[in-house]
Design a protein around this motif. Structure first.
Motif, mmCIF file in Angstrom:
data_model
loop_
_atom_site.group_PDB
_atom_site.id
_atom_site.type_symbol
_atom_site.label_atom_id
_atom_site.label_comp_id
_atom_site.label_asym_id
_atom_site.label_seq_id
_atom_site.Cartn_x
_atom_site.Cartn_y
_atom_site.Cartn_z
ATOM 1 N N TYR A 288 -2.849 -6.878 10.113
ATOM 2 C CA TYR A 288 -1.607 -6.948 10.895
ATOM 3 C C TYR A 288 -0.510 -7.684 10.137
ATOM 4 C CZ TYR A 288 1.603 -7.622 14.755
ATOM 5 O OH TYR A 288 2.707 -7.603 15.539
ATOM 6 N N ILE A 289 -0.882 -8.718 9.402
ATOM 7 C CA ILE A 289 0.110 -9.421 8.576
ATOM 8 C C ILE A 289 0.667 -8.487 7.509
ATOM 9 C CG2 ILE A 289 0.362 -11.267 6.862
ATOM 10 C CD1 ILE A 289 -1.549 -12.917 8.660
ATOM 11 N N PHE A 290 -0.181 -7.659 6.924
ATOM 12 C CA PHE A 290 0.285 -6.674 5.965
ATOM 13 C C PHE A 290 1.212 -5.651 6.614
ATOM 14 C CE2 PHE A 290 -3.499 -7.486 3.022
ATOM 15 C CZ PHE A 290 -2.724 -8.244 2.155
ATOM 16 N N ILE A 291 0.912 -5.258 7.843
ATOM 17 C CA ILE A 291 1.798 -4.330 8.568
ATOM 18 C C ILE A 291 3.178 -4.952 8.745
ATOM 19 C CG2 ILE A 291 2.241 -3.283 10.828
ATOM 20 C CD1 ILE A 291 -0.740 -2.687 11.014
ATOM 21 N N LEU A 292 3.191 -6.225 9.148
ATOM 22 C CA LEU A 292 4.485 -6.899 9.322
ATOM 23 C C LEU A 292 5.224 -7.030 8.003
ATOM 24 C CD1 LEU A 292 3.538 -9.720 11.840
ATOM 25 C CD2 LEU A 292 4.723 -7.575 12.300
ATOM 26 N N TRP A 293 4.499 -7.238 6.924
ATOM 27 C CA TRP A 293 5.109 -7.402 5.610
ATOM 28 C C TRP A 293 5.680 -6.078 5.096
ATOM 29 C CZ3 TRP A 293 2.858 -6.410 0.481
ATOM 30 C CH2 TRP A 293 3.621 -6.941 -0.541
ATOM 31 N N VAL A 294 4.968 -4.981 5.330
ATOM 32 C CA VAL A 294 5.394 -3.672 4.832
ATOM 33 C C VAL A 294 6.576 -3.143 5.632
ATOM 34 C CG1 VAL A 294 4.701 -1.256 4.617
ATOM 35 C CG2 VAL A 294 3.181 -3.054 3.843
#
Length: 99
Positions: free
Chosen positions: A92-98
């Motif tokens: 989820y953190i990667f989703i927010l980052w992307v």
């Protein structure tokens, strides 16, 4: 009303409760891992939106199966919950980052 003197620690660590907890981890935390994993893949696959979503949704079944296998292969049910929720949070953190 008098409650029987139950040993709650022994009850929680019993085999049926352990299997039930691992099953719930496989079902619910596994679904969370599959959903966040497919959401991340849909964002990072360099294809048109409809094709990347379709590929990500097809791969989500393999994420779900891998999470279910993981829930029953680790040492304790607490570790299964911890690992699956941590993987989901990282995705989820990667989703927010992307996005």
């Amino acid at each position: 009303m008098v409650l029987p003197n139950l040993n709650w620690r022994a009850f929680i660590r019993s085999q049926p409760i352990n299997i039930m907890s691992r099953s719930f981890a496989a079902i619910f935390a596994g679904y969370l891992v599959a959903a966040t994993g497919s959401g991340l893949l849909a964002l990072i696959i360099p294809l048109p939106a409809s094709q990347s979503v379709l590929i990500a949704m097809m791969l989500s079944f393999s994420f779900y199966v891998a999470a279910a296998i993981w829930a029953f292969s680790v040492g304790t049910s607490r570790q299964a919950w911890r690992d699956l929720l941590l993987i989901s949070a990282i995705l989820y953190i990667f989703i927010l980052w992307v996005s």
